[in-house]
Design an enzyme around this catalytic site. Sequence first.
Site, PDB file in Angstrom:
ATOM      1  N   GLU A 132       3.659  -5.859 -12.074  1.00  0.00           N
ATOM      2  CA  GLU A 132       2.005  -6.245 -11.279  1.00  0.00           C
ATOM      3  C   GLU A 132       1.942  -4.283 -11.357  1.00  0.00           C
ATOM      4  O   GLU A 132       2.200  -3.303 -11.075  1.00  0.00           O
ATOM      5  CB  GLU A 132       2.511  -7.001 -10.453  1.00  0.00           C
ATOM      6  CG  GLU A 132       1.606  -6.976  -9.664  1.00  0.00           C
ATOM      7  CD  GLU A 132       1.132  -8.429  -8.760  1.00  0.00           C
ATOM      8  OE1 GLU A 132       1.882  -9.475  -9.096  1.00  0.00           O
ATOM      9  OE2 GLU A 132       0.273  -8.510  -8.730  1.00  0.00           O
ATOM     10  N   ASN A 158       5.101 -10.108  -5.194  1.00  0.00           N
ATOM     11  CA  ASN A 158       5.267 -11.571  -5.665  1.00  0.00           C
ATOM     12  C   ASN A 158       6.386 -12.126  -5.827  1.00  0.00           C
ATOM     13  O   ASN A 158       6.692 -11.220  -7.193  1.00  0.00           O
ATOM     14  CB  ASN A 158       3.636 -11.714  -6.709  1.00  0.00           C
ATOM     15  CG  ASN A 158       2.359 -11.011  -5.511  1.00  0.00           C
ATOM     16  OD1 ASN A 158       2.858 -11.220  -4.617  1.00  0.00           O
ATOM     17  ND2 ASN A 158       1.783 -10.595  -6.338  1.00  0.00           N
ATOM     18  N   GLU A 162      -1.559 -13.392  -0.189  1.00  0.00           N
ATOM     19  CA  GLU A 162      -1.860 -13.910  -1.541  1.00  0.00           C
ATOM     20  C   GLU A 162      -1.112 -14.678  -1.979  1.00  0.00           C
ATOM     21  O   GLU A 162      -0.362 -14.749  -3.285  1.00  0.00           O
ATOM     22  CB  GLU A 162      -2.303 -12.314  -2.248  1.00  0.00           C
ATOM     23  CG  GLU A 162      -2.648 -11.559  -1.989  1.00  0.00           C
ATOM     24  CD  GLU A 162      -3.140  -9.635  -2.726  1.00  0.00           C
ATOM     25  OE1 GLU A 162      -2.166  -9.884  -3.486  1.00  0.00           O
ATOM     26  OE2 GLU A 162      -4.074  -9.687  -2.144  1.00  0.00           O
ATOM     27  N   LYS A 185      -0.182  -0.703   4.502  1.00  0.00           N
ATOM     28  CA  LYS A 185      -0.601   0.068   4.090  1.00  0.00           C
ATOM     29  C   LYS A 185      -2.080   1.273   4.619  1.00  0.00           C
ATOM     30  O   LYS A 185      -2.400   0.949   5.328  1.00  0.00           O
ATOM     31  CB  LYS A 185      -1.997  -0.867   2.929  1.00  0.00           C
ATOM     32  CG  LYS A 185      -1.021  -1.214   1.519  1.00  0.00           C
ATOM     33  CD  LYS A 185      -2.059  -2.630   0.966  1.00  0.00           C
ATOM     34  CE  LYS A 185      -1.227  -3.264   0.006  1.00  0.00           C
ATOM     35  NZ  LYS A 185      -1.877  -3.922  -1.205  1.00  0.00           N
ATOM     36  N   ASP A 199      -6.977  -1.759   0.463  1.00  0.00           N
ATOM     37  CA  ASP A 199      -6.592  -2.424  -0.406  1.00  0.00           C
ATOM     38  C   ASP A 199      -6.122  -1.192  -0.976  1.00  0.00           C
ATOM     39  O   ASP A 199      -7.384  -0.868  -2.298  1.00  0.00           O
ATOM     40  CB  ASP A 199      -6.465  -3.004  -1.200  1.00  0.00           C
ATOM     41  CG  ASP A 199      -5.887  -3.925  -2.293  1.00  0.00           C
ATOM     42  OD1 ASP A 199      -4.103  -2.943  -2.204  1.00  0.00           O
ATOM     43  OD2 ASP A 199      -5.415  -4.431  -2.996  1.00  0.00           O
ATOM     44  N   GLU A 214      -3.778   2.004  -9.859  1.00  0.00           N
ATOM     45  CA  GLU A 214      -4.362   0.457  -9.065  1.00  0.00           C
ATOM     46  C   GLU A 214      -6.045   0.357  -9.607  1.00  0.00           C
ATOM     47  O   GLU A 214      -6.232   0.258 -10.971  1.00  0.00           O
ATOM     48  CB  GLU A 214      -4.048  -0.093  -8.724  1.00  0.00           C
ATOM     49  CG  GLU A 214      -4.671  -1.944  -9.125  1.00  0.00           C
ATOM     50  CD  GLU A 214      -4.021  -2.532  -7.846  1.00  0.00           C
ATOM     51  OE1 GLU A 214      -2.992  -2.219  -6.625  1.00  0.00           O
ATOM     52  OE2 GLU A 214      -4.815  -3.679  -8.099  1.00  0.00           O
ATOM     53  N   TRP A 223     -12.655 -13.173  -2.233  1.00  0.00           N
ATOM     54  CA  TRP A 223     -11.939 -11.481  -1.817  1.00  0.00           C
ATOM     55  C   TRP A 223     -12.015 -10.711  -0.511  1.00  0.00           C
ATOM     56  O   TRP A 223     -11.021  -9.279  -0.445  1.00  0.00           O
ATOM     57  CB  TRP A 223     -10.898 -10.091  -2.459  1.00  0.00           C
ATOM     58  CG  TRP A 223     -10.373 -11.276  -3.906  1.00  0.00           C
ATOM     59  CD1 TRP A 223     -10.980 -11.982  -4.959  1.00  0.00           C
ATOM     60  CD2 TRP A 223      -9.057 -11.623  -3.483  1.00  0.00           C
ATOM     61  NE1 TRP A 223     -10.459 -12.587  -6.248  1.00  0.00           N
ATOM     62  CE2 TRP A 223      -8.928 -13.001  -5.012  1.00  0.00           C
ATOM     63  CE3 TRP A 223      -7.967 -11.477  -3.502  1.00  0.00           C
ATOM     64  CZ2 TRP A 223      -7.631 -12.794  -5.914  1.00  0.00           C
ATOM     65  CZ3 TRP A 223      -7.194 -11.922  -3.759  1.00  0.00           C
ATOM     66  CH2 TRP A 223      -6.345 -12.459  -4.811  1.00  0.00           C
TER      67      TRP A 223
HETATM   68  O1  GCW Z   1      -3.721  -4.705  -4.128  1.00  0.00           O
HETATM   69  C1  GCW Z   1      -3.259  -5.800  -4.359  1.00  0.00           C
HETATM   70  C2  GCW Z   1      -2.310  -5.827  -5.783  1.00  0.00           C
HETATM   71  C3  GCW Z   1      -1.941  -6.681  -6.065  1.00  0.00           C
HETATM   72  C4  GCW Z   1      -0.733  -6.740  -5.271  1.00  0.00           C
HETATM   73  C5  GCW Z   1      -1.132  -7.181  -3.555  1.00  0.00           C
HETATM   74  C6  GCW Z   1       0.165  -6.032  -3.069  1.00  0.00           C
HETATM   75  C7  GCW Z   1       1.791  -7.307  -5.328  1.00  0.00           C
HETATM   76  O2  GCW Z   1      -3.955  -6.351  -6.501  1.00  0.00           O
HETATM   77  O3  GCW Z   1      -1.427  -6.731  -7.292  1.00  0.00           O
HETATM   78  O4  GCW Z   1       0.467  -7.594  -5.210  1.00  0.00           O
HETATM   79  O5  GCW Z   1      -2.362  -5.862  -4.132  1.00  0.00           O
HETATM   80  O6  GCW Z   1      -0.291  -5.524  -2.234  1.00  0.00           O
HETATM   81  O7  GCW Z   1       1.318  -6.843  -2.334  1.00  0.00           O
END
Ligand code: GCW
Length: 608
Positions: A96, A139, A223, A297, A302, A330, A470
């Site tokens: 992922e 995930n 999520e 984070k 994100d 990403e 989102w």
């Molecule tokens: O930014 C998002 C990503 C997902 C990721 C999620 C997370 C692993 O698009 O792919 O899932 O964050 O940090 O859990």
Amino acid sequence: MKKESGYYAWLGEVRQKREFARVTDASLPPDAYRITGGGGAVTIASSDAAGAMYGEFAAGAQIRLGVEPATLDVTSVPAAKYRVLNHWDNMDGTVERGYAGRSLFFRNSELCYDAERIEDYARLLASVGINGICLNNVNLRDDSRRLITDEKLPQLAELAAIFRKYHVRLIIAVDFAAPKTVGGLSTSDPLDGGVIAWWRDTAARVYGYIPDLLGFLVKADSEFQSGPAALGRTQADGANVLAGALAPYGGTVFWRCFVYNCLQDWRDTVTDRPKAAYDHFFPLDGTFADNVVLQVKVGPVDFQVYEPLSPLLGALKNTRRGLELQVTQEYTGQQIDLYATAIPWERALSSHVSETRTLSELFGGGIDTVVGVSNAGDDENWTGNPLAQANLYAFGRLAWNPRASAGDILRDWSRLTFGNASDAAEPIADMLLQSTDVYAKYNAPLGIGWMVTPGHHYGVNIDGYEFSKWGTYHRAAHDALGVDRTSRGTGLTAQYDPWVAAQFEDARTCPEELLLFFHRLPYTFRLKGGVPLIQHIYDTHFDGADGVARFIETWDALRGKVPDELHSCVAERLNRQLENAVEWRDIVNTYFHRLTGIPDEKGRQIWL
Ligand code: GCW
């Protein structure tokens, strides 16, 4: 280097072992080392074997950087106890958000790997101080839930043994609902006696195979992953039951704080996604067990190009915290576009959490863990774009010393990788140093974020996330752009320390790169240099694409000065980056010109 492509990255000739004298100094903390060069020999002092290893890597690197061995005199203590990589690898072999091939560890629901390659990887990570790694995605899908069973543990233990040689300890990502999905119980309620016993038995089984497992990693209530909230329990109830099970073995629960409503209605202007982590976790400060680390984070949304610090990092006072960074690119070019993550990380680490403290000053206190989402895969050069190795290297360096300078780190990486005396080292370091500014210029303006293609997140799509669920909205209108997150708007600023909040509250003191993150402003708003917002959007987007064109010129001039295979790999990516930057430039400029009707003062080409 084993292969022309730079297979061994910055590690270079460290593989050919140098001989250093080793002494024990019990006064040094764990993992720390002292290197001294006088008296004809280089001596490494440490209190443990890991410290001796880190000292050897550091001494080898210093010598390759041209430091005279006799003058070596370095004492180094890591700022964070746990310096950890998270792989988001699935057991079918996909990764992922991976941009460097397939998983190094899994295929077809099985553990499947090249032991020699894993040993190289472990050595690579150890050479920059990384001491923990989670191999499976947070995930949890299909068979990855079963990594904690007798079926998968024997093989996982073999992998753990390879990493152990380099003092890298495994972590396993577990499904919060595992008592049901793996154990067959009727509930995963953390307050249920059967569930508590199940986690205890599971910990006993796992530690039977991997006695030095660092712990479990959990993405709960996020999520579509299961979690305690769905059962009417708190995040602390959930984390603490796992912590209780791991405590007898010295294990740690890494509990992620990426909890938010991913099914929001775009018409709802009250719910504000960046407030979510604080709202969920701050009220629970002090109620987590001692062996729980809350993994936060770095930004409150994100991993966007520009975000403020997550308010939770500074607000929690009585809970251990881990800072989560994204090494994999990403939202930042997916290892096609050049983007040196060290630069935004340095900016985050030197950002204030209060008037007197920066984020880096919380290390050793509340923050004792740094986590990076790995950018490595089974591509021969590890990272798809070989220059993205600099990001993995920088992650280790900053996790060890969060006050290190991004410039020093990138220059060291370049010299260690291409050779201290190489003509290529300096221009490549310069490209890396400019890379994040160039990328940010053609991306979404001034902290607004999210103008990417939904799903895979590469390339521009201004309204791609505008009417989605989102929680990611720019709310561009003909007269104004941005989200008011001040006390007059969603109130996010109130989650920060008052001194920090005051900077964000006022558009004149808010850091310019966060202006549209915190404020809704007219296009005629004048930035600090006097340029109107709309003109700034045009200027930066033209500049950003021009910056990529300059990278291509610099890179062309390096042909013959770096291995050919590496040169053509990067050249091909830079050409794709230019296409991407031009697309961003033209779509962003056209979109805002059409919306506002305000022309570019400099009369450049915008398609109307
Ligand atoms: O930014 C998002 C990503 C997902 C990721 C999620 C997370 C692993 O698009 O792919 O899932 O964050 O940090 O859990």
